[in-house]
Design a protein around this motif. Structure first.
Motif, PDB file in Angstrom:
ATOM      1  N   ILE A   8       0.984  -1.025   0.067  1.00 39.67           N
ATOM      2  CA  ILE A   8       0.111   0.048  -0.071  1.00 39.67           C
ATOM      3  C   ILE A   8       0.933   1.258   0.284  1.00 39.67           C
ATOM      4  O   ILE A   8       1.760   1.562   0.994  1.00 39.67           O
ATOM      5  CB  ILE A   8      -1.029  -0.084   1.274  1.00 39.67           C
ATOM      6  N   ASN A   9       0.681   2.054  -0.891  1.00 36.15           N
ATOM      7  CA  ASN A   9       1.468   3.415  -0.931  1.00 36.15           C
ATOM      8  C   ASN A   9       0.462   4.438  -0.145  1.00 36.15           C
ATOM      9  O   ASN A   9      -0.603   4.934  -0.660  1.00 36.15           O
ATOM     10  CB  ASN A   9       1.563   3.715  -2.382  1.00 36.15           C
ATOM     11  N   PRO A  10       0.816   4.417   1.116  1.00 35.58           N
ATOM     12  CA  PRO A  10      -0.013   5.424   1.921  1.00 35.58           C
ATOM     13  C   PRO A  10      -0.176   6.843   1.578  1.00 35.58           C
ATOM     14  O   PRO A  10      -1.062   7.513   1.925  1.00 35.58           O
ATOM     15  CB  PRO A  10       0.666   5.363   3.358  1.00 35.58           C
ATOM     16  N   LEU A  11       0.553   7.195   0.481  1.00 35.93           N
ATOM     17  CA  LEU A  11       0.447   8.607   0.262  1.00 35.93           C
ATOM     18  C   LEU A  11      -0.002   8.660  -0.960  1.00 35.93           C
ATOM     19  O   LEU A  11      -0.192  10.035  -1.418  1.00 35.93           O
ATOM     20  CB  LEU A  11       2.085   9.514   0.173  1.00 35.93           C
ATOM     21  N   SER A  12      -0.395   7.709  -1.842  1.00 37.00           N
ATOM     22  CA  SER A  12      -0.955   7.798  -2.984  1.00 37.00           C
ATOM     23  C   SER A  12      -2.308   8.805  -2.973  1.00 37.00           C
ATOM     24  O   SER A  12      -3.281   8.547  -2.171  1.00 37.00           O
ATOM     25  CB  SER A  12      -1.145   6.329  -3.546  1.00 37.00           C
ATOM     26  N   GLY A  13      -2.233   9.452  -4.001  1.00 37.69           N
ATOM     27  CA  GLY A  13      -3.363  10.578  -4.219  1.00 37.69           C
ATOM     28  C   GLY A  13      -3.850  11.479  -3.190  1.00 37.69           C
ATOM     29  O   GLY A  13      -4.847  12.087  -3.188  1.00 37.69           O
ATOM     30  N   ILE A  14      -2.728  11.584  -2.560  1.00 38.60           N
ATOM     31  CA  ILE A  14      -3.021  12.729  -1.385  1.00 38.60           C
ATOM     32  C   ILE A  14      -3.266  14.072  -1.804  1.00 38.60           C
ATOM     33  O   ILE A  14      -3.590  15.104  -1.371  1.00 38.60           O
ATOM     34  CB  ILE A  14      -1.841  12.719  -0.490  1.00 38.60           C
ATOM     35  N   GLY A  15      -2.632  14.335  -3.120  1.00 35.49           N
ATOM     36  CA  GLY A  15      -2.827  15.600  -3.816  1.00 35.49           C
ATOM     37  C   GLY A  15      -3.901  15.901  -4.347  1.00 35.49           C
ATOM     38  O   GLY A  15      -4.171  17.025  -4.699  1.00 35.49           O
ATOM     39  N   GLY A  16      -4.649  14.862  -4.741  1.00 36.80           N
ATOM     40  CA  GLY A  16      -5.824  15.095  -5.602  1.00 36.80           C
ATOM     41  C   GLY A  16      -7.132  16.110  -5.013  1.00 36.80           C
ATOM     42  O   GLY A  16      -7.303  16.856  -5.596  1.00 36.80           O
ATOM     43  N   ALA A  17      -7.504  15.833  -3.726  1.00 39.08           N
ATOM     44  CA  ALA A  17      -8.626  16.581  -3.177  1.00 39.08           C
ATOM     45  C   ALA A  17      -8.287  18.049  -2.901  1.00 39.08           C
ATOM     46  O   ALA A  17      -8.942  19.004  -3.027  1.00 39.08           O
ATOM     47  CB  ALA A  17      -8.930  16.126  -1.950  1.00 39.08           C
ATOM     48  N   VAL A  18      -6.734  18.498  -2.816  1.00 39.41           N
ATOM     49  CA  VAL A  18      -6.547  19.836  -2.661  1.00 39.41           C
ATOM     50  C   VAL A  18      -5.787  20.405  -4.103  1.00 39.41           C
ATOM     51  O   VAL A  18      -5.382  21.413  -3.919  1.00 39.41           O
ATOM     52  CB  VAL A  18      -5.362  19.782  -1.586  1.00 39.41           C
ATOM     53  N   GLY A  19      -6.172  19.831  -4.926  1.00 34.24           N
ATOM     54  CA  GLY A  19      -5.964  20.485  -6.240  1.00 34.24           C
ATOM     55  C   GLY A  19      -4.588  20.532  -6.891  1.00 34.24           C
ATOM     56  O   GLY A  19      -4.201  20.824  -7.790  1.00 34.24           O
ATOM     57  N   LEU A  20      -3.714  19.396  -6.288  1.00 37.43           N
ATOM     58  CA  LEU A  20      -2.376  19.507  -6.648  1.00 37.43           C
ATOM     59  C   LEU A  20      -2.036  18.553  -7.842  1.00 37.43           C
ATOM     60  O   LEU A  20      -0.797  18.503  -8.464  1.00 37.43           O
ATOM     61  CB  LEU A  20      -1.383  18.926  -5.615  1.00 37.43           C
ATOM     62  N   LYS A  21      -2.770  17.769  -8.242  1.00 37.95           N
ATOM     63  CA  LYS A  21      -3.065  17.068  -9.601  1.00 37.95           C
ATOM     64  C   LYS A  21      -1.784  16.224  -9.703  1.00 37.95           C
ATOM     65  O   LYS A  21      -1.352  15.520 -10.537  1.00 37.95           O
ATOM     66  CB  LYS A  21      -2.908  18.026 -10.870  1.00 37.95           C
ATOM     67  N   GLY A  22      -1.490  15.402  -8.372  1.00 43.26           N
ATOM     68  CA  GLY A  22      -0.513  14.400  -8.321  1.00 43.26           C
ATOM     69  C   GLY A  22      -0.038  14.277  -6.719  1.00 43.26           C
ATOM     70  O   GLY A  22      -0.619  14.944  -6.206  1.00 43.26           O
ATOM     71  N   SER A  23       0.772  13.203  -6.791  1.00 40.91           N
ATOM     72  CA  SER A  23       1.333  12.964  -5.376  1.00 40.91           C
ATOM     73  C   SER A  23       2.828  12.839  -5.242  1.00 40.91           C
ATOM     74  O   SER A  23       3.382  12.325  -4.344  1.00 40.91           O
ATOM     75  CB  SER A  23       0.614  11.923  -4.743  1.00 40.91           C
TER      76      SER A  23
END
Length: 372
Positions: A8-23
């Motif tokens: 599990i990549n625990p940091l995956s998708g962390i930028g999506g909801a805050v509009g950073l378009k990646g992680s």
């Protein structure tokens, strides 16, 4: 007994909801956390593994320490052991993913299950190649690769079929990843990084995101003209990401964020490239809010791929009646009868909205299609 590798990549998708378009990258992760982003890959992995929880006697898990797998395996009470590798306990990196994949390759797992996005798939592919069958739990911002289930639950269903001895094909699928820096500048540059072997069962595994743009400009103009004509005064319109929705902003003569969510009211721009929290706060200020989204070509997703800013909380607030789905008929026909996919991150919401949904396909032209 089947041995499942779990990463599990625990940091995956962390930028999506805050509009950073990646992680990808430490700087982006730190920026996302500073903006209040929440880790979501553990919850999405939980959704997938819940499907096989009653079959725990049929498999054992080889996994990574802490958030990379151990915590979830222990939560379910699965029989598991940890890999012998130097893996970070917090703030894991691409190097940790590759170390884990190598350990599981060396251990001879029967199936490698991983949660992440295209960056994670790329790291695993660099180590595994076609040596071991793999399947991904979609948890990233950008998921163009064909190695993921269409939803976390779908990934769980494929694994379940394998554990139950059903006939499950294994086929090669592409691993693709975007240049995130170009992505943040409204440029889509996808590259093929290799292929992995993926179990296939029914329509549970997603197709590769189709690149390129069809020459259907007149259809898009018709769709945009109709939607703009139907816009009501004092209603907030959230214009989702993609080239299909861009036609609406062009019709209004407004600046568009190709890969973000913009807000329009009374034909004027009231917010650009908004995050999940900003959208929720802005929407609460209006009596009615309507979200306009397009269909992802080749896959059929309307939520959960590139528009995580449209969060489950916001969708609950809007209601299905305030969603406008737009697409060309050619794109829908290319699905070959497969339903549209809703992968909001909230399985109960996805289930509640399943059934059928109207799609605007031209000027005063609608079709009804299934939504799963």
């Amino acid at each position: 007994m089947i041995t499942l590798g779990l990463i599990i990549n625990p940091l995956s998708g962390i930028g999506g909801a805050v509009g950073l378009k990646g992680s990808d990258g430490t700087d982006i992760v730190e920026q996302a956390l500073a903006l209040g982003a929440q880790k979501k890959s553990l919850a999405r992995s939980r959704q997938a593994l819940q499907v096989i929880a009653d079959l725990s006697s049929r498999f054992q898990i080889l996994t990574c320490p802490a958030e990379m797998g151990e915590e979830l395996a222990a939560e379910f009470g699965f029989s598991y052991r940890l890999i012998d590798a130097d893996i970070a306990q917090t703030h894991t990196s691409a190097d940790d993913t590759r170390k884990a994949a190598q350990a599981m390759l060396d251990a001879g797992v029967d199936l490698l299950v991983f949660a992440g996005g295209d960056g994670t798939a790329r790291d695993i592919c660099a180590v595994i190649g076609d040596a071991v069958p793999v399947i991904g739990i979609p948890a990233g911002v950008k998921i163009h690769s064909g190695v993921y289930g269409i939803t976390p639950l779908a990934t769980g269903n494929v694994i379940r079929s394998l554990l139950c001895g059903e006939l499950v094909d294994v086929k090669e699928a592409e691993v693709r990843d975007l240049d995130e820096d170009a992505f943040r500048n409204n440029q889509v540059r996808a590259r093929h990084y290799g292929d992995m072997r993926v179990p296939q069962h029914g329509h549970f595994v997603q197709a590769v995101k189709q690149g390129g743009v069809e020459d259907e400009s007149l259809v898009l103009v018709d769709i945009a003209a109709y939607l703009c004509e139907e816009m009501e005064d004092d209603v907030l319109y959230l214009i989702g990401s993609g080239k299909t929705t861009q036609a609406i902003m062009d019709e209004l003569g407004l600046e568009n964020t190709l890969l973000g969510v913009d807000a329009v009211c009374n034909r004027e721009l009231v917010g650009r490239d908004l995050s999940a929290s900003q959208l929720l706060q802005l929407s609460s200020q209006y009596q009615q809010t309507i979200a306009v989204v397009s269909v992802m070509g080749g896959q059929g997703h309307i939520f959960g791929r590139g528009n995580q800013q449209l969060s489950p909380a916001l969708l609950h607030q809007l209601g299905k009646q305030n969603i406008r789905v737009i697409s060309t008929k050619t794109k829908i026909a290319a699905l070959n009868g497969r339903p549209l996919i809703m992968d909001s991150g909230d399985p109960q919401l996805d289930q509640a909205w399943s059934g059928t949904i109207e799609i605007i396909t031209g000027y005063r032209d609608h079709i009804v299609h299934t939504l799963a």
